[in-house]
Design a protein around this motif. Structure first.
Motif, PDB file in Angstrom:
ATOM      1  N   ASP A 295       0.829  -1.211   0.000  1.00 32.71           N
ATOM      2  CA  ASP A 295       0.000   0.000   0.000  1.00 32.71           C
ATOM      3  C   ASP A 295       0.863   1.260   0.000  1.00 32.71           C
TER       4      ASP A 295
ATOM      5  N   ASN B 164       6.929  -2.604 -13.015  1.00 35.97           N
ATOM      6  CA  ASN B 164       6.371  -3.749 -13.739  1.00 35.97           C
ATOM      7  C   ASN B 164       7.444  -4.580 -14.443  1.00 35.97           C
TER       8      ASN B 164
ATOM      9  N   ARG C  83       2.225   1.559  -3.521  1.00 35.53           N
ATOM     10  CA  ARG C  83       1.131   1.905  -4.433  1.00 35.53           C
ATOM     11  C   ARG C  83       0.835   3.401  -4.382  1.00 35.53           C
TER      12      ARG C  83
ATOM     13  N   GLN D 157       2.823  -7.021  -3.345  1.00 34.57           N
ATOM     14  CA  GLN D 157       3.466  -7.395  -2.090  1.00 34.57           C
ATOM     15  C   GLN D 157       4.358  -8.621  -2.270  1.00 34.57           C
ATOM     16  N   SER D 158       3.877  -9.583  -3.035  1.00 28.22           N
ATOM     17  CA  SER D 158       4.673 -10.783  -3.281  1.00 28.22           C
ATOM     18  C   SER D 158       5.967 -10.441  -4.019  1.00 28.22           C
TER      19      SER D 158
ATOM     20  N   ARG E  26       0.490  -2.809 -12.448  1.00 27.36           N
ATOM     21  CA  ARG E  26      -0.715  -3.281 -13.117  1.00 27.36           C
ATOM     22  C   ARG E  26      -1.407  -4.436 -12.389  1.00 27.36           C
ATOM     23  N   GLY E  27      -0.728  -5.045 -11.433  1.00 28.31           N
ATOM     24  CA  GLY E  27      -1.315  -6.175 -10.732  1.00 28.31           C
ATOM     25  C   GLY E  27      -2.086  -5.756  -9.490  1.00 28.31           C
ATOM     26  N   THR E  28      -2.464  -6.751  -8.708  1.00 28.40           N
ATOM     27  CA  THR E  28      -3.170  -6.503  -7.457  1.00 28.40           C
ATOM     28  C   THR E  28      -2.181  -6.142  -6.353  1.00 28.40           C
ATOM     29  N   ASP E  29      -2.698  -5.668  -5.225  1.00 25.64           N
ATOM     30  CA  ASP E  29      -1.832  -5.372  -4.087  1.00 25.64           C
ATOM     31  C   ASP E  29      -1.121  -6.644  -3.604  1.00 25.64           C
ATOM     32  N   GLU E  30      -1.819  -7.776  -3.677  1.00 27.31           N
ATOM     33  CA  GLU E  30      -1.215  -9.037  -3.240  1.00 27.31           C
ATOM     34  C   GLU E  30      -0.033  -9.405  -4.146  1.00 27.31           C
ATOM     35  N   GLU E  31      -0.199  -9.196  -5.451  1.00 20.28           N
ATOM     36  CA  GLU E  31       0.889  -9.489  -6.387  1.00 20.28           C
ATOM     37  C   GLU E  31       2.067  -8.539  -6.191  1.00 20.28           C
TER      38      GLU E  31
END
Length: 233
Positions: free
Chosen positions: A9, A90, A12, A26-27, A19-24
């Motif tokens: 977060d 990215n 972000r 973070q990973s 372009r991915g999710t927050d989970e992606e």
């Protein structure tokens, strides 16, 4: 999670272009952190073993102290931009391939001659890959800065794979480190700018400390020559 050093977060907010999710995200951040922190631990362990074995064989530990740092994610993205890497958030694989100082270790040796000893011992290990060596001892920078910068790739064993991870190691003597640390502090306090007079004076100080390094080395060898317990050194 012990290896986590940045949260999605926060990144972000600064760089919304991922372009991915927050989970992606973070990973991806955790992967960078785990790889390079593991590489730092690997190199630190090797250096510690080498120094201990040297002490066992010669009753002398060549390393005064070791410091390490992991480049912050913000500074990593900033440097990627300076390197001309497009859309670095990215393209983290490109970032990790192009930027070799994400993980950094400073090895401060007691004497200048110990720098060659420790760098040679580390580079001679079979699973270490040497990427680059820049010797600022024989050819100091214009500022007077002396050090040996070595970039190696060290194996990191994960659950399902083995990764070769680059680490930049700066080998310095105690005298070199004292000068570089104080010079850096002065530049930082003055926003990177120093007057020509101050710059020349700092260069003179660097030369003086280099002569002290050489003199202390000569004294050391005189002491070793007269001390039988060092006779095989």
């Amino acid at each position: 999670m012990g290896f986590r050093y940045y949260y999605a977060d926060r990144i972000r907010e600064m760089m919304p272009e991922f372009r991915g999710t927050d989970e992606e995200l973070q990973s991806a951040i955790d992967d960078v952190s785990l790889l390079y922190k593991s590489a730092i631990r690997e190199v630190e362990t090797r250096l510690s073993i080498l120094s201990d074995d040297f002490d066992k064989k010669h009753s002398y530990m060549p390393i005064h102290h070791v410091q390490s740092r992991l480049k912050t994610f913000e500074s990593l993205m900033e440097k990627a931009g300076r390197y001309g890497i497009e859309d670095p958030l990215n393209n983290l694989d490109t970032v990790m391939r192009e930027i070799l100082d994400i993980a950094g270790i400073r090895v401060v040796c007691n004497y200048e001659e110990d720098i060659a000893t420790m760098s040679r011992l580390l580079l001679s290990q079979e699973d270490i890959e040497m990427i680059r060596v820049r010797d600022y001892c024989d050819k100091p920078k214009e500022s007077g800065y002396r050090s040996v910068h070595v970039v190696i790739a060290v194996p990191v064993y994960l659950v399902n794979k083995r990764k070769m991870v680059p680490v930049e190691i700066q080998f310095r003597s105690v005298m070199m480190d004292a000068w570089a640390s104080l010079e850096h502090e002065l530049r930082y306090k003055n926003k990177g700018e120093l007057t020509p007079d101050i710059t020349n004076y700092l260069k003179t100080c660097a030369e003086t400390l280099h002569k002290v390094d050489e003199q202390m080395s000569r004294v050391r060898h005189e002491v070793l020559k007269n001390d039988s317990k060092y006779s095989d050194y």
